[in-house]
Design an enzyme around this catalytic site. Structure first.
Site, PDB file in Angstrom:
ATOM      1  N   ASP A 264      70.301  -5.060  25.264  1.00 22.82           N
ATOM      2  CA  ASP A 264      71.526  -4.272  25.410  1.00 22.82           C
ATOM      3  C   ASP A 264      71.171  -2.937  26.072  1.00 22.82           C
ATOM      4  O   ASP A 264      70.262  -2.235  25.618  1.00 22.82           O
ATOM      5  CB  ASP A 264      72.171  -4.025  24.045  1.00 22.82           C
ATOM      6  CG  ASP A 264      73.593  -3.501  24.188  1.00 22.82           C
ATOM      7  OD1 ASP A 264      74.512  -4.339  24.291  1.00 22.82           O
ATOM      8  OD2 ASP A 264      73.772  -2.269  24.201  1.00 22.82           O
ATOM      9  N   HIS A 277      82.809   2.447  37.957  1.00 26.42           N
ATOM     10  CA  HIS A 277      82.520   1.063  37.589  1.00 26.42           C
ATOM     11  C   HIS A 277      81.749   0.317  38.677  1.00 26.42           C
ATOM     12  O   HIS A 277      80.984  -0.599  38.385  1.00 26.42           O
ATOM     13  CB  HIS A 277      83.827   0.330  37.274  1.00 26.42           C
ATOM     14  CG  HIS A 277      84.436   0.753  35.974  1.00 26.42           C
ATOM     15  ND1 HIS A 277      83.988   0.301  34.755  1.00 26.42           N
ATOM     16  CD2 HIS A 277      85.444   1.634  35.694  1.00 26.42           C
ATOM     17  CE1 HIS A 277      84.693   0.853  33.784  1.00 26.42           C
ATOM     18  NE2 HIS A 277      85.582   1.667  34.320  1.00 26.42           N
ATOM     19  N   THR A 295      60.804 -12.059  33.397  1.00 28.24           N
ATOM     20  CA  THR A 295      60.746 -13.013  32.282  1.00 28.24           C
ATOM     21  C   THR A 295      59.733 -14.119  32.557  1.00 28.24           C
ATOM     22  O   THR A 295      59.465 -14.455  33.707  1.00 28.24           O
ATOM     23  CB  THR A 295      62.126 -13.640  32.026  1.00 28.24           C
ATOM     24  OG1 THR A 295      62.677 -14.095  33.266  1.00 28.24           O
ATOM     25  CG2 THR A 295      63.058 -12.636  31.401  1.00 28.24           C
ATOM     26  N   GLU A 307      77.340  -5.177  28.906  1.00 32.25           N
ATOM     27  CA  GLU A 307      76.000  -4.747  29.302  1.00 32.25           C
ATOM     28  C   GLU A 307      74.926  -5.441  28.477  1.00 32.25           C
ATOM     29  O   GLU A 307      73.819  -4.939  28.337  1.00 32.25           O
ATOM     30  CB  GLU A 307      75.865  -3.223  29.182  1.00 32.25           C
ATOM     31  CG  GLU A 307      75.981  -2.685  27.773  1.00 32.25           C
ATOM     32  CD  GLU A 307      77.410  -2.318  27.377  1.00 32.25           C
ATOM     33  OE1 GLU A 307      77.559  -1.459  26.493  1.00 32.25           O
ATOM     34  OE2 GLU A 307      78.365  -2.880  27.948  1.00 32.25           O
ATOM     35  N   ARG A 326      57.317  -6.034  28.075  1.00 28.22           N
ATOM     36  CA  ARG A 326      57.327  -5.971  29.542  1.00 28.22           C
ATOM     37  C   ARG A 326      58.749  -5.798  30.069  1.00 28.22           C
ATOM     38  O   ARG A 326      58.987  -5.038  31.012  1.00 28.22           O
ATOM     39  CB  ARG A 326      56.701  -7.250  30.123  1.00 28.22           C
ATOM     40  CG  ARG A 326      55.194  -7.303  30.008  1.00 28.22           C
ATOM     41  CD  ARG A 326      54.609  -8.375  30.929  1.00 28.22           C
ATOM     42  NE  ARG A 326      55.102  -9.697  30.595  1.00 28.22           N
ATOM     43  CZ  ARG A 326      54.505 -10.519  29.731  1.00 28.22           C
ATOM     44  NH1 ARG A 326      53.417 -10.111  29.083  1.00 28.22           N
ATOM     45  NH2 ARG A 326      54.985 -11.717  29.501  1.00 28.22           N
TER      46      ARG A 326
END
Length: 380
Positions: A264, A277, A295, A307, A326
């Protein structure tokens, strides 16, 4: 035991990166693809049979689908049964084959109407058996032209394979259909003094209907499904995509640990309020690209809403903690925002499955936020 991992600053050079070629198709749902790249992704993308059955059950559509399949079986039984009463019907051993096919179709229809929904393996066996019986009945038919036209019954099994099984099974069915068509065409030429034009017409008609139609329909449905599982802003999978791809990691036959990270962005509302925005959307897109690049290979990356992002991977606790660290450092290095990450790890056979893992990682994420953000907290 609860654990909090403080984040240290680092440069781009010491952040481990995974080659883009190692990324699975599911993690970058809307990545730019060539024509052949799209076809390759379709071919490699697994169709989760259990997820599809659960979805139909949730929508109260499973009984309706069961009725359609049972009705198709009853229709096949009626077709072969009427053939028994025809004046030009089968004789001798051919009649015995037709009786057997009729009885099997009746049992098949009753089992679909009254029995439990089959497992994936039993589903394949039932439909493969139906393919064999249809072809056997058509080859045994004394009227070759009628036998060739009766191969249209393979459309029933082809439609089922297109809905409930992946493209590879569908291609196998298409290959079986073509072999059946060619065998009946040879018999047609042999018994009708070699009318090549008629044989060619039969081959092309049957091939178009039984072998070419359903792969095209399946591909189209796959494209639409991927669009429905993809977040349009970031190109990542959405929350439904997480359920589609990761729910199959749990179950009796699954093995190994699974980790889930809830990411988040910290104080993201301030970005929208001060920069607008459009700037917020650009920041979300940059974070999505950062997640794709950072990832581990084989991970499923999702924008779950607003978000918030989710990363699921098959990692044990130590490796998952390092991967989450990471990610946190990589997002901070982007410069626009930081992130609070909640991490949960479980085994694939644990009670609760994906929903429990999401709940635990979400709780850990809120703990990271209360601790000041820009850090990783692991669920107990």
């Amino acid at each position: 035991m609860q654990m909090s991992v403080e984040v240290r600053e680092s440069s781009d050079t010491d952040r481990p990166r995974f080659p883009a070629t190692e990324r699975p198709p599911v993690a970058t749902a809307a990545a730019t693809l060539t024509v052949w790249g799209t076809v390759r992704a379709w071919w490699r993308d697994p169709l989760d049979y259990r997820w599809l059955v659960r979805t139909l059950e949730k929508r109260a559509a499973l009984h309706t689908m069961r009725g359609f399949i049972a009705a198709a079986g009853a229709t096949l039984a009626l077709i072969t049964g009427l053939n028994l009463f025809s004046a030009a019907g089968p004789q001798g051993w051919v009649r015995q084959v037709t009786v057997f096919n009729t009885a099997t179709a009746v049992v098949w229809a009753v089992s679909w109407a009254l029995g439990p929904w089959p497992s994936e393996r039993r589903s394949l066996v039932l439909m493969a058996g139906a393919d064999v019986l249809v072809t056997a009945g058509c080859l045994a038919e004394s009227c070759r032209l009628f036998g060739a036209l009766s191969l249209m019954q393979l459309v029933v099994t082809g439609g089922y394979f297109a809905m409930f099984h992946g493209p590879r099974v569908l291609v196998l069915h298409g290959g079986w259909s073509l072999v059946s068509v060619l065998a009946l065409t040879w018999l047609l030429l042999h018994d009708h003094t070699g009318d090549t034009a008629e044989a060619a017409s039969v081959v092309l008609t049957m091939a178009a209907v039984t072998a070419m139609l359903f792969p095209a329909l399946h591909f189209c449905c796959w494209v639409l499904r991927m669009d429905a599982l993809t977040d349009p802003l970031t190109g990542l999978l959405n929350r439904r995509g997480l359920d589609y791809y990761v729910s199959s990691w749990f179950g009796p036959r699954a093995h190994g640990p699974v980790c889930l990270m809830t990411v988040d962005l910290d104080r993201f509302k301030r970005v929208n309020d001060t920069l607008g925005h459009a700037a917020g959307d650009r920041a979300l897109a940059r974070v999505a690209s950062c997640l794709r690049a950072t990832t581990p290979a084989g991970a499923v990356v999702v924008r779950s809403g607003g978000e918030e992002f989710i990363v699921a991977a098959r990692l044990a606790a130590a490796a998952a903690t390092a991967a989450a660290d990471r990610l946190c450092r990589a997002i901070e290095a982007e410069g626009a925002v930081t992130a609070s990450i909640g991490l949960a790890v479980t085994t694939t056979t644990a009670a609760g499955g994906l929903d429990d893992l999401v709940r635990r990682s979400d709780t850990a994420m809120y703990r990271a936020k209360r601790s000041g953000g820009n850090r990783v907290c692991m669920a107990g």
